[in-house]
Design a protein around this motif. Structure first.
Motif, short mmCIF file in Angstrom:
data_model
loop_
_atom_site.label_atom_id
_atom_site.label_comp_id
_atom_site.label_asym_id
_atom_site.label_seq_id
_atom_site.Cartn_x
_atom_site.Cartn_y
_atom_site.Cartn_z
N ASN A 204 8.45 -54.57 -39.64
CA ASN A 204 7.62 -55.38 -40.52
C ASN A 204 7.17 -56.66 -39.81
O ASN A 204 7.57 -56.92 -38.68
CB ASN A 204 8.38 -55.71 -41.81
N TYR B 33 11.18 -48.87 -39.82
CA TYR B 33 11.62 -49.07 -41.21
C TYR B 33 10.83 -50.21 -41.83
O TYR B 33 10.41 -51.13 -41.13
CB TYR B 33 13.11 -49.40 -41.21
N ALA B 34 10.64 -50.14 -43.16
CA ALA B 34 9.78 -51.12 -43.83
C ALA B 34 10.33 -52.54 -43.72
O ALA B 34 9.67 -53.44 -43.21
CB ALA B 34 9.60 -50.75 -45.28
N CYS B 35 11.54 -52.75 -44.19
CA CYS B 35 12.11 -54.11 -44.18
C CYS B 35 13.57 -54.04 -44.61
O CYS B 35 13.92 -53.31 -45.54
CB CYS B 35 11.33 -55.02 -45.13
N PHE B 36 14.41 -54.82 -43.95
CA PHE B 36 15.82 -54.91 -44.36
C PHE B 36 16.12 -56.24 -45.06
O PHE B 36 17.29 -56.55 -45.32
CB PHE B 36 16.75 -54.76 -43.14
N ILE C 128 13.25 -42.96 -47.91
CA ILE C 128 12.56 -42.52 -46.69
C ILE C 128 11.82 -43.71 -46.11
O ILE C 128 11.04 -44.36 -46.80
CB ILE C 128 11.57 -41.38 -47.03
N ASP D 277 9.24 -46.18 -44.43
CA ASP D 277 7.79 -46.16 -44.52
C ASP D 277 7.22 -46.08 -43.11
O ASP D 277 6.96 -47.08 -42.47
CB ASP D 277 7.32 -47.45 -45.22
N GLN E 242 4.04 -47.87 -41.46
CA GLN E 242 4.06 -49.22 -40.88
C GLN E 242 4.06 -49.19 -39.35
O GLN E 242 3.88 -50.20 -38.73
CB GLN E 242 5.33 -49.95 -41.34
N PRO F 107 11.01 -63.14 -46.79
CA PRO F 107 11.59 -61.82 -46.48
C PRO F 107 12.04 -61.07 -47.74
O PRO F 107 11.81 -59.88 -47.87
CB PRO F 107 12.80 -62.16 -45.61
N ARG G 179 9.10 -59.59 -49.65
CA ARG G 179 8.55 -58.46 -48.91
C ARG G 179 9.44 -57.24 -49.07
O ARG G 179 8.99 -56.14 -49.33
CB ARG G 179 8.47 -58.86 -47.43
N MET G 180 10.77 -57.46 -48.93
CA MET G 180 11.72 -56.37 -49.02
C MET G 180 11.70 -55.77 -50.43
O MET G 180 11.56 -54.56 -50.60
CB MET G 180 13.11 -56.87 -48.66
N GLN H 206 8.31 -54.04 -51.44
CA GLN H 206 8.06 -52.81 -50.69
C GLN H 206 9.07 -51.71 -51.04
O GLN H 206 8.71 -50.54 -51.13
CB GLN H 206 8.09 -53.09 -49.18
N MET H 207 10.33 -52.11 -51.25
CA MET H 207 11.35 -51.11 -51.61
C MET H 207 11.02 -50.48 -52.96
O MET H 207 11.11 -49.27 -53.12
CB MET H 207 12.73 -51.76 -51.68
N ASN I 120 8.15 -48.18 -52.49
CA ASN I 120 8.54 -46.96 -51.74
C ASN I 120 9.37 -46.02 -52.60
O ASN I 120 9.18 -44.80 -52.57
CB ASN I 120 9.34 -47.33 -50.49
N ARG J 179 7.12 -44.33 -55.18
CA ARG J 179 6.21 -43.35 -54.55
C ARG J 179 6.98 -42.10 -54.12
O ARG J 179 6.53 -40.98 -54.26
CB ARG J 179 5.48 -43.96 -53.35
N GLN J 180 8.19 -42.34 -53.57
CA GLN J 180 9.05 -41.21 -53.16
C GLN J 180 9.39 -40.35 -54.40
O GLN J 180 9.41 -39.13 -54.32
CB GLN J 180 10.32 -41.77 -52.53
N LEU K 148 18.88 -42.84 -55.72
CA LEU K 148 17.85 -43.74 -55.21
C LEU K 148 17.32 -44.64 -56.33
O LEU K 148 17.17 -45.85 -56.15
CB LEU K 148 16.71 -42.92 -54.61
#
Lengths: 118, 397
Positions: A13, A46-49, A112, A114, A117, B305, B308-309, B312-313, B316, B319-320, B330
């Motif tokens: 990211n 990976y998208a972001c941790f 899963i 992303d 990216q 951060p 964003r995390m 986006q999570m 995701n 969408r999954q 999940l």
């Protein structure tokens, strides 16, 4: 991918990229080309941790290992760890334990990465 | 009428901000009046970026005179000598209408002369959601990228170019001319509970779609039937999202809740910008929540951060789930992710997808269960294991 495949997630990211994640990802792929080709290792962006301030971040779920602040100079040791060597304690010193728990919880749940990216 | 009298009138009316946060207007005014002597600025935010909301465009396009009049009343109450009206740069007709009105008032000597001279101008702003954050708007007005500032200092202490700056939504100030002419009792009487009226936007799915002035405090059920005219397709209503994309979904059983900020907050929803969406029985609530999560993931400025995390999570995971690759495990990460990020982030965007995603999960578990991969769906349907709440999550933030 087999059940023995070692997955390696590299955050790709904005912040981690600004800190050199692209070079980490490319360097790992280069060093692990052979193991990737025969399915022993799978390297994925990976998208972001959520640990952008200490990136680039890299996670090896099967080893319950999150490395932060990874640079190109660390890659030989990271590769050695992936191949069964010692864990690199200095790359885990900045990790937040709560966040670490969340990261593995999400990965274990099957999110899963992303790959768009990349 | 002076600043003190105006502030008392506004306090008596109970007028709260119409931009989404519903902050009492008189409290902002009092904070502004407490600032040290010197130049003060009033920024009117007429830039509208929430999907489904058209009320600010409606006001600016049809009633520019009321907007400017309201802005001038507010400037008198707040002691501002400069008023900047932010408008979406694509809203060319509103920019033209406002500028013509400003020219007329200037020509007639009504705003630029005398003891209470005020300089009024229009500022076209980009069509990005984050400009809705007041500090991001000020950053843009100072010539920088529109990204939220860390607070404190709050704009009211040090805002545009360091001057005390009060940012107010355009609809908020447009209520002031009526209030000044008719008084607070008459204003309150426009709603059954004495909460006055508000503009709202009914989505295209309603028989009477578009912007309407409605009384606050009537039930959402009455709002939908009497003002919205029910769904255009004639199908039974399954859910309502009453306050724009960040508001939680109300189920059919919750529709007797009063349509006001406080009551909607108590049931996990929000009045927000009062953009109202209705969902009929056959509509897909997983897809609806996913659309919202995608929107906020896209609109996050990326500065924090955690924002964003989280955005986006959530995007995701949903969408999954829609792609048939989700699992109950999940979905159970969602409240953990939310809890880990509570109170984080510089601005409010991090919170925006939380209510719609959690209320969709809690109120429509069968729809999520249908989307789970066959194996997971059979083993562990989420409907049988209680509600998904951030408060229940074991993580500490």
């Amino acid at each position: 991918m087999t059940t023995d495949t070692i997955e390696v997630f590299v955050c790709n990211n904005v912040d981690c990229k600004n800190r050199g994640a692209a070079a980490v990802l490319a360097g790992l792929r280069d060093r692990l080309e052979e193991l990737s080709a025969n399915g022993q290792v799978q390297i994925k962006p990976y998208a972001c941790f959520s640990a952008c301030n200490i990136g680039p971040n890299l996670v090896i779920p099967s080893k319950r290992c999150w490395y932060s602040g990874v640079g190109p100079n660390d890659l030989d040791e990271v590769v050695a760890h992936i191949k069964g060597g010692e864990e690199i304690s200095r790359l885990r010193q900045q990790n937040d334990p709560d966040l670490e728990e969340l990261i593995f919880s999400i990965i274990d749940a099957g999110l899963i990465p992303d790959t768009e990216q990349e | 009428m002076g600043a003190s009298e105006l502030t008392q009138l506004i306090e008596a009316s109970g007028l709260a901000g119409k931009g989404g946060a519903a902050f009492p207007v008189h409290r902002k005014l009092k904070l502004m009046q407490q600032q040290p002597p010197g130049k003060r600025i009033l920024v009117i935010n007429g830039a509208e970026h929430e999907p489904g909301s058209l009320k600010d465009r409606f006001l600016l396009g049809r009633y520019p005179q009321t907007v400017i009049e309201g802005a001038l009343i507010h400037s008198l109450a707040s002691g501002a000598s400069e008023v900047r009206i932010a408008v979406n740069l694509t809203n060319v007709s509103a920019i033209g209408a406002l500028n013509r009105e400003i020219e007329r008032l200037t020509r007639e000597g009504l705003i630029a002369r005398g003891e209470h001279a005020v300089a009024v101008c229009v500022v076209p702003v980009p069509d990005t959601y984050i400009v809705g954050d007041e500090s991001a708007l000020l950053e843009f007005m100072e010539g920088r990228e529109p990204k939220p500032r860390r607070r404190p200092p709050f704009p009211i202490e040090a805002g545009l170019f360091g001057q005390p700056t009060l940012v107010q939504n355009v609809e908020t100030v447009a209520h002031l001319p009526y209030l000044v002419v008719h008084g607070s009792d008459a204003y309150r009487a426009l709603g059954p509970d004495g909460k006055g009226p508000t503009l709202c936007t009914f989505g295209e799915e309603f028989e009477r779609s578009g912007v309407q002035l409605v009384p606050l405090g009537i039930s959402v059920r009455s709002l939908i039937s009497e003002y919205g005219g029910g769904l255009r397709n004639g199908r039974p209503l399954k859910a309502v999202q009453p306050g724009g994309p960040s508001a939680g979904y109300l189920t059919q059983a919750q529709l007797d809740v009063p349509f006001d900020a406080e009551s909607l907050a108590k049931v996990g929803s929000a009045l927000g910008c009062a953009a109202i969406r209705g969902f009929s029985l056959e509509e897909d609530m997983v897809a609806a929540a996913s659309e919202v999560a995608d929107f906020f993931a896209r609109e996050s400025c990326g500065q924090c951060p955690q924002c964003r995390m989280e955005t986006q999570m959530l995007s995701n995971i949903l969408r999954q789930t829609i792609d048939g690759k989700g699992t109950d495990k999940l979905l159970r990460q969602i409240p953990l992710i939310v809890k880990a990020n509570v109170s984080k982030g510089i601005c409010g965007l991090i919170k925006m997808p939380v209510a719609p995603v959690l209320t969709a999960l809690n109120s429509f578990p069968a729809e999520f269960a249908q989307r789970l991969s066959a194996r997971e769906g059979q083993e562990s349907p989420p409907s049988g294991e209680g509600r998904h709440t951030a408060a229940d999550a074991p993580m500490t933030s």
